[in-house]
Scaffold this motif. Structure first.
Motif, PDB file in Angstrom:
ATOM      1  N   LYS A 159      -5.733   4.335 -19.462  1.00 53.04           N
ATOM      2  CA  LYS A 159      -7.090   4.488 -19.958  1.00 53.04           C
ATOM      3  C   LYS A 159      -7.134   4.153 -21.450  1.00 53.04           C
ATOM      4  O   LYS A 159      -6.200   4.446 -22.187  1.00 53.04           O
ATOM      5  N   GLU A 202      -8.960   0.645 -15.468  1.00 55.42           N
ATOM      6  CA  GLU A 202     -10.369   0.868 -15.775  1.00 55.42           C
ATOM      7  C   GLU A 202     -10.923  -0.271 -16.621  1.00 55.42           C
ATOM      8  O   GLU A 202     -10.277  -0.764 -17.539  1.00 55.42           O
ATOM      9  N   GLY A 203     -12.134  -0.710 -16.293  1.00 51.56           N
ATOM     10  CA  GLY A 203     -12.801  -1.729 -17.094  1.00 51.56           C
ATOM     11  C   GLY A 203     -12.329  -3.141 -16.832  1.00 51.56           C
ATOM     12  O   GLY A 203     -12.364  -3.982 -17.733  1.00 51.56           O
ATOM     13  N   ASP A 204     -11.903  -3.437 -15.602  1.00 53.63           N
ATOM     14  CA  ASP A 204     -11.444  -4.782 -15.249  1.00 53.63           C
ATOM     15  C   ASP A 204     -10.239  -5.228 -16.077  1.00 53.63           C
ATOM     16  O   ASP A 204     -10.107  -6.409 -16.423  1.00 53.63           O
TER      17      ASP A 204
END
Length: 643
Positions: free
Chosen positions: A502, A362-364
């Protein structure tokens, strides 16, 4: 290593004659720039007899030694330059470490890295340590691959497989074609894109040139077909009218193109001084991935992506960052089931190009790229990995390699495997912050196994961010803290998706939140409480206060306290002294029963009526509320200034 020095690392050379520059250089330089490495070695050695080579020429010679497999000479020459000159690029540094690994094993490269770890990126050091660890225990993660020849390789170069629909495979080849002339640096034809029909079990039929892309006389290679867009992404030589286009230094580079099944064609990336390699379009995200050697990269070619609107470029290139890109060359991105597969010639692999897998988080963010192991990877070059679900169960895929036993310079191999390739890892990352959301620097973050043993430890950066990655474990716990802040323990297992990958937000309360200053002393902040008259038993009201005090002391395990107990002046002095001592000990014992470490409480002392704080001494009449002011139980912090 220059990415255009062979066939896109091990696929194809770009025509980079460089005559304008070469005319001013020595014969050895000219041969090196033309990729004639064996002849360049001989020429440099002859020129060395007449004059001292510059540092740049020595680096060229070291690189030429490496490419002609004279690894001892390569390592010695690289080291000679490194000791006296800072000219070496990241890519040359990587090649030097490759040479050291090949001549002396990974231990010498490790030792060299250890002496310069403070000069190298934390990501590179983490990746290196992680991959050395899994390569030493390769059997633990090695799958049972069924690797086979799919039946369409030629005596020429065949590489860059790509799925085309459900039953066809595309690839690049330099096999002779009437419309393709000979490409002088390789002695083979300019590259073309071919297609073949896949048969049951992964074998393939007789290949034929792909008919519906515009035909040119020069390079066309590394295809990727998007089912969603019904379009083919690939690279080709830059052209002007019917001939090659050169930049001012005489370089012809590779552009990324897109061709549609409807006959459409357009350039997506075109720069006469920059080559682009291995396009991959992700139907799910709309990102177009590719490799390129831009300025300010991490080494040779890096992996990038751009945002697109159905293939139309909508952003500047975004570097995938130091977790993926290294001082070496990264090429051939391919995303499958949330995993990024690519190839790299970073020094800690098996040799040459190796195939790695990184989880797309997640989030590059990306997990540490993990080497796929010694079955897929060899001491030679292995690259262009693709995979999909096999209709017969498990997975089916292809990759290219120049390992011994093939038919040409590079050959395409098929593989079948029961499980998804690549070591499964556990990523724990996030931010350590104060209650106001401000990042806390230099906080420790530790991973523990179920037995309480530390698995990994790191420290947060300036912005409070931290990241750790380990081979997958079924259960871990996290602890974070810092001097003058609380220590927080987070229970959890790797099976919890909120922990694996995450970002976590770990809030640490500063010690100032649980202490207060009173005169010249520091006290633990807590509500007032009282014992029942004449009693040493912990009553319900006292329990509530002490439970909260226990929470504070466990949050700050470095605090050391002294428990004081004071009574009023009613009753005899000796009885009050004994009563207060027993109350202090009762408080101590209760806190320990609630999990406070015994060493936290350095002293528990009763003072009776020795330290009356008002005028209610023996013989003086006072209201009950005034007598109560003298009954008190401060927790004195004895090491506040030393925290």
């Amino acid at each position: 290593m220059d990415m255009i020095s062979r066939y896109i690392i091990t696929g194809f050379c770009v025509l980079t004659i460089g005559w304008l520059q070469a005319q001013e250089n020595s014969r050895a330089d000219r041969l090196y720039f033309e990729y004639a490495y064996g002849a360049a070695v001989k020429a440099y050695e002859e020129e060395m007899k007449e004059y001292l080579l510059s540092s740049g020429q020595q680096l060229n010679l070291a690189d030429a030694y490496f490419r002609t497999r004279e690894y001892e000479k390569a390592a010695d020459t690289f080291m000679e330059v490194y000791k006296k000159d800072s000219l070496m690029t990241n890519a040359q540094f990587n090649t030097m470490l490759q040479a050291l690994s090949k001549t002396s094993g990974p231990q010498r490269a490790k030792a060299f890295l250890a002496t310069r770890s403070d000069q190298l990126s934390p990501s590179l050091m983490e990746n290196t340590s992680f991959n050395y660890e899994i390569l030493e225990d390769a059997a633990a993660s090695e799958l049972d691959y069924d690797i086979y020849d799919p039946g369409f390789n030629s005596p020429q170069t065949d590489f860059a497989p790509a799925f085309f629909g459900t039953d066809q495979l595309l690839f690049s080849s330099s096999r002779p074609l009437a419309k393709k002339e000979t490409y002088m640096p390789t002695g083979e034809a300019y590259l073309n894109i071919y297609g073949t029909t896949l048969q049951t079990g992964g074998q393939a039929g007789r290949p034929a040139a792909l008919p519906w892309i515009p035909s040119i006389e020069f390079h066309q290679a590394t295809p990727f077909y998007s089912e969603q867009l019904q379009a083919l992404f690939y690279v080709q030589s830059n052209m002007e009218e019917d001939g090659l286009a050169f930049d001012p230094s005489g370089k012809n580079s590779l552009a990324i193109c897109r061709a549609g099944r409807n006959g459409s064609f357009e350039y997506l990336f075109r720069d006469l001084s920059t080559s682009f390699y291995y396009p991959f379009y992700d139907d799910r995200s709309g990102k177009l991935y590719f490799a390129a050697d831009f300025d300010k990269g991490y080494g040779g070619t890096d992996l990038y992506y751009v945002y697109t609107n159905r293939g139309q470029i909508m952003s500047e290139p975004v570097n995938l960052g130091p977790q993926v890109n290294t001082p070496g060359n990264e090429i051939a991105p391919f995303i499958f089931d949330g995993s990024l597969y690519f190839s790299s010639d970073v020094f800690y692999g098996h040799g040459g190009m190796d195939i790695y897998k990184s989880e797309v988080l997640e989030g590059d963010f990306y997990s540490i790229p993990a080497n796929l192991g010694p079955r897929i990877n060899s001491p030679q070059d292995d690259f262009g990995f693709i995979i999909r679900n096999n209709n017969q169960g498990g997975y089916l895929g292809y990759f290219a390699s120049n390992r011994p036993g093939g038919q040409g310079g590079d050959d395409i191999y098929g593989f079948r495997v029961a499980e998804k390739p690549g070591l499964m890892t556990l990523v724990v990352r996030g931010t350590v912050q104060d209650p106001g959301g401000i990042g806390i620097e230099k906080a420790f973050v530790r991973l523990y196994d179920p037995d309480g043993k530390i698995i990994r430890e790191t420290y947060s950066g300036e912005d409070g961010e931290f990241r750790m990655e380990i081979p997958w474990r079924e259960e871990v716990s996290v602890e974070a803290g810092r001097e003058r802040f609380e220590t927080v323990a987070l229970g959890g297992t790797a099976l919890n998706p909120e922990l694996a990958g995450k970002p976590l937000k770990i809030e640490l309360t500063p010690v100032e939140a649980v202490v207060q200053q009173q005169a010249d002393r520091t006290l633990l902040r807590m509500e007032k409480f009282y014992f029942d008259s004449g009693s040493t038993q912990i009553n319900p009201q006292t329990t509530l206060v002490l439970d909260q005090a226990a929470v504070s002391l466990k949050k700050f395990p470095d605090l050391r306290i002294k428990i004081e107990a004071h009574t009023d002046s009613r009753g005899s002095a000796n009885r009050n002294l004994d009563l207060s001592q027993k109350r202090a000990e009762a408080i101590r014992d209760y806190l320990i029963s609630k999990g406070v470490a015994p060493e936290t409480i350095q002293e528990a002392t009763g003072y009776g009526e020795q330290q009356i704080i008002n005028n209610c001494t023996d013989g003086v009449y006072c209201l009950d509320m005034l007598h109560k002011q003298n009954e008190r139980y401060p927790f004195v912090v004895v090491n506040y200034n030393d925290l």
